[in-house]
Design a protein around this motif. Structure first.
Motif, PDB file in Angstrom:
ATOM      1  N   TYR A  57      32.285 -16.197   5.718  1.00  0.00           N
ATOM      2  CA  TYR A  57      31.430 -17.375   5.760  1.00  0.00           C
ATOM      3  C   TYR A  57      31.826 -18.337   4.651  1.00  0.00           C
ATOM      4  CZ  TYR A  57      28.292 -14.355   8.483  1.00  0.00           C
ATOM      5  OH  TYR A  57      27.752 -13.523   9.413  1.00  0.00           O
ATOM      6  N   CYS A  58      31.776 -19.643   4.957  1.00  0.00           N
ATOM      7  CA  CYS A  58      31.875 -20.635   3.897  1.00  0.00           C
ATOM      8  C   CYS A  58      30.455 -21.082   3.546  1.00  0.00           C
ATOM      9  CB  CYS A  58      32.729 -21.817   4.323  1.00  0.00           C
ATOM     10  SG  CYS A  58      32.260 -22.615   5.875  1.00  0.00           S
ATOM     11  N   ALA A  59      30.280 -21.541   2.330  1.00  0.00           N
ATOM     12  CA  ALA A  59      28.948 -21.904   1.860  1.00  0.00           C
ATOM     13  C   ALA A  59      29.039 -23.038   0.854  1.00  0.00           C
ATOM     14  CB  ALA A  59      28.261 -20.693   1.219  1.00  0.00           C
ATOM     15  N   ALA A  60      27.947 -23.794   0.728  1.00  0.00           N
ATOM     16  CA  ALA A  60      27.881 -24.887  -0.238  1.00  0.00           C
ATOM     17  C   ALA A  60      26.537 -24.852  -0.939  1.00  0.00           C
ATOM     18  CB  ALA A  60      28.077 -26.232   0.459  1.00  0.00           C
ATOM     19  N   GLY A  61      26.538 -25.297  -2.190  1.00  0.00           N
ATOM     20  CA  GLY A  61      25.319 -25.312  -2.981  1.00  0.00           C
ATOM     21  C   GLY A  61      25.427 -26.310  -4.115  1.00  0.00           C
ATOM     22  N   PRO A  62      24.403 -26.414  -4.938  1.00  0.00           N
ATOM     23  CA  PRO A  62      24.380 -27.419  -6.007  1.00  0.00           C
ATOM     24  C   PRO A  62      25.430 -27.142  -7.090  1.00  0.00           C
ATOM     25  CG  PRO A  62      22.515 -25.928  -6.199  1.00  0.00           C
ATOM     26  CD  PRO A  62      23.177 -25.608  -4.900  1.00  0.00           C
ATOM     27  N   PRO A  63      25.798 -28.152  -7.843  1.00  0.00           N
ATOM     28  CA  PRO A  63      26.820 -27.978  -8.882  1.00  0.00           C
ATOM     29  C   PRO A  63      26.400 -27.016  -9.987  1.00  0.00           C
ATOM     30  CG  PRO A  63      25.786 -30.145  -9.047  1.00  0.00           C
ATOM     31  CD  PRO A  63      25.339 -29.545  -7.766  1.00  0.00           C
ATOM     32  N   SER A  64      25.113 -26.827 -10.163  1.00  0.00           N
ATOM     33  CA  SER A  64      24.622 -25.947 -11.229  1.00  0.00           C
ATOM     34  C   SER A  64      25.085 -24.504 -11.045  1.00  0.00           C
ATOM     35  CB  SER A  64      23.090 -25.996 -11.275  1.00  0.00           C
ATOM     36  OG  SER A  64      22.544 -25.655 -10.007  1.00  0.00           O
ATOM     37  N   ILE A  65      25.537 -24.157  -9.868  1.00  0.00           N
ATOM     38  CA  ILE A  65      26.016 -22.792  -9.619  1.00  0.00           C
ATOM     39  C   ILE A  65      27.224 -22.470 -10.495  1.00  0.00           C
ATOM     40  CG2 ILE A  65      27.019 -21.247  -7.881  1.00  0.00           C
ATOM     41  CD1 ILE A  65      25.431 -22.679  -5.774  1.00  0.00           C
ATOM     42  N   GLN A  66      27.973 -23.495 -10.891  1.00  0.00           N
ATOM     43  CA  GLN A  66      29.183 -23.281 -11.682  1.00  0.00           C
ATOM     44  C   GLN A  66      28.893 -23.184 -13.180  1.00  0.00           C
ATOM     45  OE1 GLN A  66      32.077 -22.778 -10.077  1.00  0.00           O
ATOM     46  NE2 GLN A  66      31.049 -23.130  -8.127  1.00  0.00           N
ATOM     47  N   ALA A  67      27.650 -23.350 -13.575  1.00  0.00           N
ATOM     48  CA  ALA A  67      27.326 -23.345 -15.006  1.00  0.00           C
ATOM     49  C   ALA A  67      27.507 -21.955 -15.600  1.00  0.00           C
ATOM     50  CB  ALA A  67      25.877 -23.808 -15.201  1.00  0.00           C
ATOM     51  N   PRO A  68      27.844 -21.877 -16.889  1.00  0.00           N
ATOM     52  CA  PRO A  68      27.993 -20.574 -17.556  1.00  0.00           C
ATOM     53  C   PRO A  68      26.719 -19.762 -17.445  1.00  0.00           C
ATOM     54  CG  PRO A  68      28.835 -22.333 -18.938  1.00  0.00           C
ATOM     55  CD  PRO A  68      28.138 -22.995 -17.775  1.00  0.00           C
ATOM     56  N   GLY A  69      26.885 -18.465 -17.215  1.00  0.00           N
ATOM     57  CA  GLY A  69      25.729 -17.580 -17.141  1.00  0.00           C
ATOM     58  C   GLY A  69      25.093 -17.500 -15.773  1.00  0.00           C
ATOM     59  N   VAL A  70      25.503 -18.342 -14.836  1.00  0.00           N
ATOM     60  CA  VAL A  70      24.936 -18.324 -13.481  1.00  0.00           C
ATOM     61  C   VAL A  70      25.712 -17.323 -12.626  1.00  0.00           C
ATOM     62  CG1 VAL A  70      24.518 -19.695 -11.405  1.00  0.00           C
ATOM     63  CG2 VAL A  70      24.175 -20.707 -13.672  1.00  0.00           C
ATOM     64  N   ARG A  71      25.000 -16.640 -11.737  1.00  0.00           N
ATOM     65  CA  ARG A  71      25.640 -15.688 -10.831  1.00  0.00           C
ATOM     66  C   ARG A  71      26.324 -16.469  -9.707  1.00  0.00           C
ATOM     67  NH1 ARG A  71      20.536 -13.953 -11.275  1.00  0.00           N
ATOM     68  NH2 ARG A  71      20.146 -14.317  -9.065  1.00  0.00           N
ATOM     69  N   THR A  72      27.502 -16.979 -10.014  1.00  0.00           N
ATOM     70  CA  THR A  72      28.194 -17.906  -9.127  1.00  0.00           C
ATOM     71  C   THR A  72      28.518 -17.301  -7.769  1.00  0.00           C
ATOM     72  OG1 THR A  72      29.163 -18.922 -11.089  1.00  0.00           O
ATOM     73  CG2 THR A  72      30.162 -19.477  -8.985  1.00  0.00           C
ATOM     74  N   LEU A  73      28.735 -16.020  -7.668  1.00  0.00           N
ATOM     75  CA  LEU A  73      29.089 -15.382  -6.399  1.00  0.00           C
ATOM     76  C   LEU A  73      27.898 -14.668  -5.770  1.00  0.00           C
ATOM     77  CD1 LEU A  73      32.649 -14.053  -7.285  1.00  0.00           C
ATOM     78  CD2 LEU A  73      32.009 -16.144  -6.078  1.00  0.00           C
ATOM     79  N   ASP A  74      26.686 -15.093  -6.127  1.00  0.00           N
ATOM     80  CA  ASP A  74      25.466 -14.567  -5.513  1.00  0.00           C
ATOM     81  C   ASP A  74      25.117 -15.439  -4.321  1.00  0.00           C
ATOM     82  OD1 ASP A  74      22.881 -13.845  -4.803  1.00  0.00           O
ATOM     83  OD2 ASP A  74      22.211 -13.595  -6.872  1.00  0.00           O
ATOM     84  N   SER A  75      25.018 -14.847  -3.134  1.00  0.00           N
ATOM     85  CA  SER A  75      24.784 -15.630  -1.913  1.00  0.00           C
ATOM     86  C   SER A  75      23.471 -16.409  -1.960  1.00  0.00           C
ATOM     87  CB  SER A  75      24.798 -14.702  -0.691  1.00  0.00           C
ATOM     88  OG  SER A  75      23.758 -13.746  -0.774  1.00  0.00           O
ATOM     89  N   GLN A  76      22.501 -15.931  -2.723  1.00  0.00           N
ATOM     90  CA  GLN A  76      21.202 -16.606  -2.769  1.00  0.00           C
ATOM     91  C   GLN A  76      21.280 -17.947  -3.502  1.00  0.00           C
ATOM     92  OE1 GLN A  76      17.853 -14.212  -3.850  1.00  0.00           O
ATOM     93  NE2 GLN A  76      18.714 -12.375  -2.949  1.00  0.00           N
ATOM     94  N   MET A  77      22.377 -18.204  -4.194  1.00  0.00           N
ATOM     95  CA  MET A  77      22.527 -19.469  -4.906  1.00  0.00           C
ATOM     96  C   MET A  77      22.945 -20.600  -3.966  1.00  0.00           C
ATOM     97  SD  MET A  77      21.802 -18.328  -7.882  1.00  0.00           S
ATOM     98  CE  MET A  77      22.177 -19.744  -8.901  1.00  0.00           C
ATOM     99  N   TYR A  78      23.349 -20.284  -2.747  1.00  0.00           N
ATOM    100  CA  TYR A  78      23.933 -21.279  -1.849  1.00  0.00           C
ATOM    101  C   TYR A  78      22.941 -21.673  -0.764  1.00  0.00           C
ATOM    102  CZ  TYR A  78      28.203 -20.371  -4.314  1.00  0.00           C
ATOM    103  OH  TYR A  78      29.140 -20.261  -5.308  1.00  0.00           O
ATOM    104  N   LYS A  79      22.965 -22.962  -0.408  1.00  0.00           N
ATOM    105  CA  LYS A  79      21.964 -23.505   0.498  1.00  0.00           C
ATOM    106  C   LYS A  79      22.446 -23.620   1.937  1.00  0.00           C
ATOM    107  CE  LYS A  79      19.600 -27.031  -0.829  1.00  0.00           C
ATOM    108  NZ  LYS A  79      19.247 -28.389  -1.313  1.00  0.00           N
ATOM    109  N   ASP A  80      23.690 -24.004   2.122  1.00  0.00           N
ATOM    110  CA  ASP A  80      24.212 -24.257   3.458  1.00  0.00           C
ATOM    111  C   ASP A  80      25.356 -23.303   3.777  1.00  0.00           C
ATOM    112  OD1 ASP A  80      23.775 -27.872   3.503  1.00  0.00           O
ATOM    113  OD2 ASP A  80      22.406 -26.229   3.888  1.00  0.00           O
ATOM    114  N   TRP A  81      25.404 -22.884   5.048  1.00  0.00           N
ATOM    115  CA  TRP A  81      26.376 -21.880   5.459  1.00  0.00           C
ATOM    116  C   TRP A  81      27.083 -22.283   6.746  1.00  0.00           C
ATOM    117  CZ3 TRP A  81      27.318 -17.429   2.656  1.00  0.00           C
ATOM    118  CH2 TRP A  81      26.449 -17.207   1.578  1.00  0.00           C
ATOM    119  N   GLY A  82      28.359 -21.868   6.857  1.00  0.00           N
ATOM    120  CA  GLY A  82      29.076 -21.996   8.107  1.00  0.00           C
ATOM    121  C   GLY A  82      28.702 -20.858   9.044  1.00  0.00           C
TER     122      GLY A  82
END
Length: 128
Positions: free
Chosen positions: A94-119
């Protein structure tokens, strides 16, 4: 909604390569995009993520050294290239998109719950 372009294709042997593309029609310029894999009966796992503004990507240890994630801003296209495929790479991708804050230090960047839209997902099977 995100749109996968093409499909995972026919089953491929171990050691082969995979290329996936995804259209990301978000109106914003700055956001996070990612690829996830879900094996049969398993949770959706993050493989790789990157900011659309460029910079460092986040790659899961399971695919590190075998995976390249890239984003093309002009056409708003997300790409995944994986080499040296293993049977455990099989699953729905699946591809997914979410807010830029996902890339911030300390964020679980590869956690699916951080993403809003999905292919819609595409099946990839690695088998001999």
């Amino acid at each position: 909604q995100l749109q996968l372009v093409g499909s995972g294709g026919a089953p491929g042997p171990p050691g082969g390569s995979l290329g996936l593309s995804c259209s990301v029609p978000w109106p914003r310029v700055d956001y996070s995009v990612a690829w996830f894999r879900q094996g049969s009966g398993q949770e959706r796992e993050g493989g790789a993520s990157v900011s659309t503004r460029g910079g460092l990507d986040h790659i899961d240890d399971s695919v590190k050294g075998r995976c390249i994630i890239s984003y093309e801003n002009t056409n708003k296209m997300l790409y995944l290239q994986m080499n040296m495929l293993k049977p455990e790479d099989s699953g729905m991708y699946y591809c997914a998109a979410g807010p830029p804050s996902i890339q911030a230090p300390g964020v679980r960047t590869l956690d699916s719950q951080m993403y809003k839209d999905w292919g819609q997902g595409t099946q990839v099977t690695v088998s001999s």
